[in-house]
Design a protein around this motif. Structure first.
Motif, PDB file in Angstrom:
ATOM      1  N   GLU A   1      10.975   5.469 -10.872  1.00 14.88           N
ATOM      2  CA  GLU A   1       9.985   4.809 -11.600  1.00 14.88           C
ATOM      3  C   GLU A   1       8.739   5.446 -12.243  1.00 14.88           C
ATOM      4  O   GLU A   1       8.978   6.622 -11.988  1.00 14.88           O
ATOM      5  N   LEU A   2       8.166   4.734 -13.184  1.00 14.13           N
ATOM      6  CA  LEU A   2       7.015   5.432 -13.810  1.00 14.13           C
ATOM      7  C   LEU A   2       6.283   5.779 -12.526  1.00 14.13           C
ATOM      8  O   LEU A   2       5.730   4.881 -11.820  1.00 14.13           O
ATOM      9  N   GLY A   3       5.626   6.922 -12.693  1.00 17.88           N
ATOM     10  CA  GLY A   3       4.520   7.382 -11.644  1.00 17.88           C
ATOM     11  C   GLY A   3       3.096   7.508 -12.379  1.00 17.88           C
ATOM     12  O   GLY A   3       3.052   7.786 -13.673  1.00 17.88           O
ATOM     13  N   PHE A   4       2.276   7.895 -11.391  1.00 21.80           N
ATOM     14  CA  PHE A   4       0.735   8.439 -11.700  1.00 21.80           C
ATOM     15  C   PHE A   4       0.279   9.291 -11.154  1.00 21.80           C
ATOM     16  O   PHE A   4       0.464   9.374 -10.031  1.00 21.80           O
ATOM     17  N   ASN A   5      -0.692  10.330 -11.642  1.00 23.13           N
ATOM     18  CA  ASN A   5      -1.195  10.984 -10.816  1.00 23.13           C
ATOM     19  C   ASN A   5      -2.459  10.646 -10.289  1.00 23.13           C
ATOM     20  O   ASN A   5      -3.584  10.935 -10.826  1.00 23.13           O
ATOM     21  N   TYR A   6      -2.576   9.810  -9.161  1.00 24.36           N
ATOM     22  CA  TYR A   6      -3.755   8.855  -9.139  1.00 24.36           C
ATOM     23  C   TYR A   6      -4.139   9.230  -7.568  1.00 24.36           C
ATOM     24  O   TYR A   6      -5.005   8.579  -6.876  1.00 24.36           O
ATOM     25  N   ARG A   7      -3.757  10.189  -6.656  1.00 27.74           N
ATOM     26  CA  ARG A   7      -3.805  10.512  -5.325  1.00 27.74           C
ATOM     27  C   ARG A   7      -5.355  11.366  -5.199  1.00 27.74           C
ATOM     28  O   ARG A   7      -5.692  12.164  -5.836  1.00 27.74           O
ATOM     29  N   MET A   8      -6.095  10.882  -4.088  1.00 26.54           N
ATOM     30  CA  MET A   8      -7.270  11.761  -3.803  1.00 26.54           C
ATOM     31  C   MET A   8      -7.166  12.996  -3.285  1.00 26.54           C
ATOM     32  O   MET A   8      -6.068  13.118  -2.561  1.00 26.54           O
TER      33      MET A   8
ATOM     34  N   ILE B   1       0.723  -1.061  -0.034  1.00 25.66           N
ATOM     35  CA  ILE B   1       0.045   0.127   0.125  1.00 25.66           C
ATOM     36  C   ILE B   1       0.795   1.259   0.093  1.00 25.66           C
ATOM     37  O   ILE B   1       0.498   2.360  -0.655  1.00 25.66           O
ATOM     38  N   SER B   2       1.858   1.142   0.959  1.00 16.00           N
ATOM     39  CA  SER B   2       2.834   2.338   0.522  1.00 16.00           C
ATOM     40  C   SER B   2       3.443   2.564  -0.735  1.00 16.00           C
ATOM     41  O   SER B   2       3.655   3.813  -1.037  1.00 16.00           O
ATOM     42  N   LYS B   3       3.793   1.331  -1.339  1.00 22.28           N
ATOM     43  CA  LYS B   3       4.285   1.571  -2.780  1.00 22.28           C
ATOM     44  C   LYS B   3       3.308   2.165  -3.633  1.00 22.28           C
ATOM     45  O   LYS B   3       3.766   2.946  -4.618  1.00 22.28           O
ATOM     46  N   ALA B   4       1.927   1.705  -3.333  1.00 22.28           N
ATOM     47  CA  ALA B   4       1.124   2.231  -4.140  1.00 22.28           C
ATOM     48  C   ALA B   4       0.930   3.623  -4.031  1.00 22.28           C
ATOM     49  O   ALA B   4       0.725   4.436  -4.897  1.00 22.28           O
ATOM     50  N   ARG B   5       0.967   4.276  -2.820  1.00 22.53           N
ATOM     51  CA  ARG B   5       0.977   5.692  -2.761  1.00 22.53           C
ATOM     52  C   ARG B   5       2.083   6.267  -3.537  1.00 22.53           C
ATOM     53  O   ARG B   5       1.807   7.370  -3.993  1.00 22.53           O
ATOM     54  N   PHE B   6       3.321   5.574  -3.381  1.00 19.28           N
ATOM     55  CA  PHE B   6       4.139   6.232  -4.207  1.00 19.28           C
ATOM     56  C   PHE B   6       4.086   6.376  -5.569  1.00 19.28           C
ATOM     57  O   PHE B   6       4.242   7.506  -6.197  1.00 19.28           O
ATOM     58  N   TRP B   7       3.620   5.212  -6.178  1.00 15.18           N
ATOM     59  CA  TRP B   7       3.266   5.224  -7.575  1.00 15.18           C
ATOM     60  C   TRP B   7       2.247   6.267  -7.861  1.00 15.18           C
ATOM     61  O   TRP B   7       2.282   6.989  -8.946  1.00 15.18           O
ATOM     62  N   ALA B   8       1.262   6.444  -6.890  1.00 13.82           N
ATOM     63  CA  ALA B   8       0.125   7.324  -7.092  1.00 13.82           C
ATOM     64  C   ALA B   8       0.400   8.938  -7.216  1.00 13.82           C
ATOM     65  O   ALA B   8      -0.277   9.883  -7.613  1.00 13.82           O
ATOM     66  N   THR B   9       1.628   9.271  -6.633  1.00 14.24           N
ATOM     67  CA  THR B   9       1.889  10.699  -6.377  1.00 14.24           C
ATOM     68  C   THR B   9       3.156  10.684  -7.280  1.00 14.24           C
ATOM     69  O   THR B   9       4.237  11.096  -6.896  1.00 14.24           O
ATOM     70  N   GLN B  10       3.385  10.432  -8.482  1.00 16.67           N
ATOM     71  CA  GLN B  10       4.167  10.464  -9.428  1.00 16.67           C
ATOM     72  C   GLN B  10       5.488   9.754  -9.335  1.00 16.67           C
ATOM     73  O   GLN B  10       6.633  10.130 -10.006  1.00 16.67           O
ATOM     74  N   SER B  11       5.610   8.933  -8.490  1.00 19.25           N
ATOM     75  CA  SER B  11       6.818   8.139  -7.890  1.00 19.25           C
ATOM     76  C   SER B  11       8.049   9.094  -7.766  1.00 19.25           C
ATOM     77  O   SER B  11       9.154   9.015  -8.376  1.00 19.25           O
ATOM     78  N   ARG B  12       7.503  10.119  -6.946  1.00 16.49           N
ATOM     79  CA  ARG B  12       8.611  10.998  -6.723  1.00 16.49           C
ATOM     80  C   ARG B  12       9.415  10.521  -5.420  1.00 16.49           C
ATOM     81  O   ARG B  12       9.053  10.267  -4.387  1.00 16.49           O
ATOM     82  N   ASP B  13      10.774  10.232  -6.043  1.00 17.17           N
ATOM     83  CA  ASP B  13      11.646  10.077  -4.984  1.00 17.17           C
ATOM     84  C   ASP B  13      11.927  10.892  -3.727  1.00 17.17           C
ATOM     85  O   ASP B  13      11.852  12.179  -3.883  1.00 17.17           O
TER      86      ASP B  13
END
Length: 371
Positions: A227-234, A206-218
């Protein structure tokens, strides 16, 4: 024509819980995709359904996509998916460049047929993940499905977009597999206007999913992405609506059940009418009251008659394996799903409906059998 009776429309709480949380977001200037409402909505929903962790996302579709990614589904992998569902269940498989194989329903649940699932494993033993849907708030037969999936050691993703507040043998749907997803689209049992949630007992995933969902910002002072990221956060505003809606979820389930039982009492004796199956082990949320018509009166007859009274109704989902985009992908089963599609109809199940409005639906339908 009076006010329209909707299939299932947003229903805010009488107490104004949603406005209180949204006002807090404005008062604190936290209107971005982070903040106290987001954090608390994740915690409160996870506690409600009995999951260890949750990630609040922009949609249920986004949640399925990140669940597939968390399950390491990659290009060329095979994913089993129910054919009787909305396309949002299947689309994320394509996002991952994976290959869907569609699994038929059975009449006992309207959901994934365990026998067809077993046949699919025999045909495709290399499958990477299985998506299970709880259609219209009805639970799939999770004991049998999990037994098959565990035997083949495959990741299970539960699409519980339509079944929040429903139970299978006393346990919330969406919490049996490795990942569960919920939707808060405008027509769902509770809504945030749009949004979704990914739940799991694997807090690291789930923590990793949050990371991906916020554009995988290191973690770095500058903007860095490995990593490839996505703009998926609520957003924090949307999450505030969700927190308020969650407080009235049990009331919404109670009203949905009342609507279903009202229809069943009034319409069950009509020739050719058979309501969606509610099993002894199933406590649905009754999201949409649905039935099949196999007599002289056809679903289109009912839909046209209701539309004349400004009442919304819809067919049962058209199976994925006969959709133009997905028709070239494989299908396993005996075409029960096609039968349900041809004969099925979803009646208005709006939690704001009055008894007078329910009676108008019933009278309009009964009139067809009296002609």
């Amino acid at each position: 024509m009076g006010d329209r009776i909707f299939l299932s429309s947003p229903h805010m709480s009488d107490e104004g819980y949603e406005q209180q949380y949204v006002q807090e977001a404005f008062d604190t200037n936290w209107i971005a995709p982070l903040g106290e409402n987001v954090n608390q909505f994740e915690l409160e929903l996870a506690e409600k359904v009995g999951s260890e962790a949750a990630a609040a996302l922009s949609s249920g579709t986004a949640a399925i996509h990140l669940a597939l990614k968390a399950a390491d589904v990659k290009e060329g992998d095979i994913v089993f998916c129910p054919t009787l569902t909305f396309s949002a269940t299947a689309n994320p498989i394509i996002y991952q460049n994976a290959t869907p194989v569609f699994i038929d329903s059975n009449y006992e649940t309207w959901n994934m047929c365990p026998k067809a699932l077993e046949e699919a494993f025999e045909k495709y033993p290399e499958v990477k993940a299985v998506i299970v849907v709880h259609l219209y708030g009805l639970s799939a037969d999770m004991d049998k499905i999990m037994e098959v999936c565990n035997k083949h050691d495959v990741a299970v993703i539960e699409d519980a977009a339509e079944s929040l507040g429903g139970y299978y043998k006393g346990k919330h749907t969406g919490t049996f597999g490795d990942y569960g997803i919920f939707s808060f689209n405008g027509n769902k049992i509770i809504t945030t206007s749009g949004g979704g949630m990914l739940v799991s007992n694997n807090e690291e995933k789930i923590s990793k999913a949050r990371f991906w969902a916020t554009q995988s910002r290191d973690q770095a002072r500058h903007y860095q992405h490995s990593e490839l990221g996505f703009n998926y956060r609520m957003s924090n505003v949307v999450a505030g609506i969700g927190r308020g809606q969650l407080k009235v979820l049990d009331q919404r389930v109670e009203k949905k059940k009342y609507i279903f039982e009202y229809y069943k009492k009034e319409l069950d004796q009509l020739e050719g009418v058979e309501f969606m199956p509610v099993n002894d082990w199933d406590e649905p949320n009754y999201w949409l009251s649905s039935l099949t018509l196999k007599g002289k009166i056809r679903p289109m007859d009912v839909m046209k008659a209701l539309e004349k009274e400004n009442i919304e109704s819809r067919p049962v989902w058209k199976p994925m394996h006969i959709q133009p985009y997905f028709e070239n992908f494989d299908f396993v089963g005996t075409r029960v799903s096609e039968d349900l599609f041809q004969n099925g109809i979803c009646l208005p199940s709006d939690t704001k409906m009055s008894n007078e409005e329910l009676d108008l639906v019933v009278k309009t339908m009964k009139g067809l059998w009296m002609e």
